[in-house]
Write an enzyme that holds these catalytic residues in place. Structure first.
Site, mmCIF file in Angstrom:
data_model
loop_
_atom_site.group_PDB
_atom_site.id
_atom_site.type_symbol
_atom_site.label_atom_id
_atom_site.label_comp_id
_atom_site.label_asym_id
_atom_site.label_seq_id
_atom_site.Cartn_x
_atom_site.Cartn_y
_atom_site.Cartn_z
ATOM 1 N N ASP A 1 0.812 -1.215 0.000
ATOM 2 C CA ASP A 1 0.000 0.000 0.000
ATOM 3 C C ASP A 1 0.845 1.265 0.000
ATOM 4 O O ASP A 1 2.067 1.213 0.161
ATOM 5 C CB ASP A 1 -0.967 -0.003 1.199
ATOM 6 C CG ASP A 1 -0.284 -0.425 2.503
ATOM 7 O OD1 ASP A 1 0.954 -0.413 2.569
ATOM 8 O OD2 ASP A 1 -1.007 -0.775 3.456
ATOM 9 N N ASP B 1 -7.073 -2.120 14.223
ATOM 10 C CA ASP B 1 -8.466 -2.442 13.893
ATOM 11 C C ASP B 1 -8.580 -3.769 13.125
ATOM 12 O O ASP B 1 -9.618 -4.071 12.560
ATOM 13 C CB ASP B 1 -9.104 -1.293 13.086
ATOM 14 C CG ASP B 1 -8.405 -1.047 11.753
ATOM 15 O OD1 ASP B 1 -7.438 -1.783 11.426
ATOM 16 O OD2 ASP B 1 -8.818 -0.120 11.020
ATOM 17 N N GLU C 1 -9.534 -1.829 5.645
ATOM 18 C CA GLU C 1 -10.181 -1.464 6.895
ATOM 19 C C GLU C 1 -11.421 -2.328 7.122
ATOM 20 O O GLU C 1 -11.904 -2.979 6.181
ATOM 21 C CB GLU C 1 -10.577 0.024 6.840
ATOM 22 C CG GLU C 1 -9.413 0.982 6.588
ATOM 23 C CD GLU C 1 -8.460 1.129 7.777
ATOM 24 O OE1 GLU C 1 -8.270 0.161 8.541
ATOM 25 O OE2 GLU C 1 -7.890 2.220 7.940
ATOM 26 N N HIS D 1 -6.846 -4.629 10.475
ATOM 27 C CA HIS D 1 -6.634 -4.573 9.028
ATOM 28 C C HIS D 1 -5.349 -5.263 8.591
ATOM 29 O O HIS D 1 -4.398 -5.353 9.355
ATOM 30 C CB HIS D 1 -6.686 -3.116 8.499
ATOM 31 C CG HIS D 1 -5.544 -2.242 8.893
ATOM 32 N ND1 HIS D 1 -5.681 -0.883 9.073
ATOM 33 C CD2 HIS D 1 -4.241 -2.498 9.131
ATOM 34 C CE1 HIS D 1 -4.516 -0.356 9.390
ATOM 35 N NE2 HIS D 1 -3.621 -1.315 9.441
#
Ligand code: PGA
Length: 264
Positions: A67, A138, A145, A140
């Site tokens: 990413d 979270d 997400e 991910h």
């Protein structure tokens, strides 16, 4: 999933580096999927050491990063291109043209085409042999997400508030954290032939347990790794501390040393 529990953050890097090294020795033109963040730094340090001291050759290795922040150019100190150059590529003999990090400066109307091309390049390289992953607070993987589909592909995403908060430690102020990113999808990641998931520290314990032992859910995108046939999670004791089957994992790891057993 195979789970290896080690004593320290440095040991996570050493354990993961062994897997990377064995692959590159077996396949000098291996295709690696790489991650950024604090977690993989001990792995990258160890790979640089192995290159310098043991001569591990990266000259034919190809890499694809997961990413990149949207809006940051590769020269920005918080861009993931910059991170990779600083923390790995400049320390090994990899050819820069063999390293791929999504381009965060692609104009908005070209993004779809660019993301398709990124996936195409991975395919043309023969697919990812070994994907390195961290896990976000979270749950991910990459910037997928909560709510990202298991079939998601490389695309532009909006970052969650928690991710923005977590990553603000690298920026002067929280307003400087980009709100969007380009990321490989969960579906893209699951196509890797082998995956290593790394996590350290007590802050990750809860989410690691959910990802490894909880239900498969798009609310914890790392849980999709349970669907993959060849995943090794390498955790320090703190990150592993909320796993229910911890003892068995530890035993499996010890047993594996002797009889090369893969239980999970
Ligand atoms: P970290 O990030 O390694 O900095 O904890 C992990 C992630 O967000 O994937």
């Amino acid at each position: 999933m195979r789970v290896i529990i080690v004593k320290s953050y440095e040991d996570i890097g050493k354990e993961a580096a062994k897997i990377v090294k064995d692959l590159i020795i077996k396949k000098p033109n291996a295709v690696l999927g790489l991650a950024t963040g604090s977690t993989p730094i001990s792995l990258y340090k160890e790979l640089i050491r192995i290159h310098k001291e043991e001569g591990l050759d990266f000259s034919k290795v190809i890499t694809f990063n997961l990413d990149e922040y949207y809006g940051l150019s590769g020269g920005h100190p918080q861009s993931y291109r910059y991170f990779m150059d600083e923390n790995l590529f400049n320390g090994i003999n990899i050819k820069k043209e063999n390293t791929h990090v999504p381009d965060g400066t692609i104009p908005i109307d070209k993004i779809e085409e660019y993301c398709k091309k990124y996936e195409e390049m991975i395919k043309q390289a023969g697919g990812i042999d070994l994907q390195i992953l961290g896990i976000g607070g979270d749950g991910h993987i990459a910037f997928n997400e909560p709510g990202s589909s298991i079939y998601s592909r490389t695309r532009l995403v909006a970052l969650d508030e928690q991710t923005i908060k977590d990553n603000s430690r690298f920026f002067e102020k929280i307003e400087d954290v980009p709100r969007f990113a380009l990321t490989m999808g969960v579906g893209t990641i699951l196509e890797a032939k082998e995956i290593i998931l790394l996590a350290n520290g007590i802050k990750k314990a809860e989410v690691v347990a959910k990802a490894i032992e909880g239900p498969i859910t798009s609310q914890i995108t790392a849980s999709a790794l349970q669907l993959h046939p060849k995943v090794t999670a390498i955790l320090d004791e703190e990150a592993a501390s909320k796993l229910k089957r911890k003892k068995y994992y530890k035993f499996a790891h010890q047993a594996e040393e002797k009889i090369n057993l893969r239980i999970f």
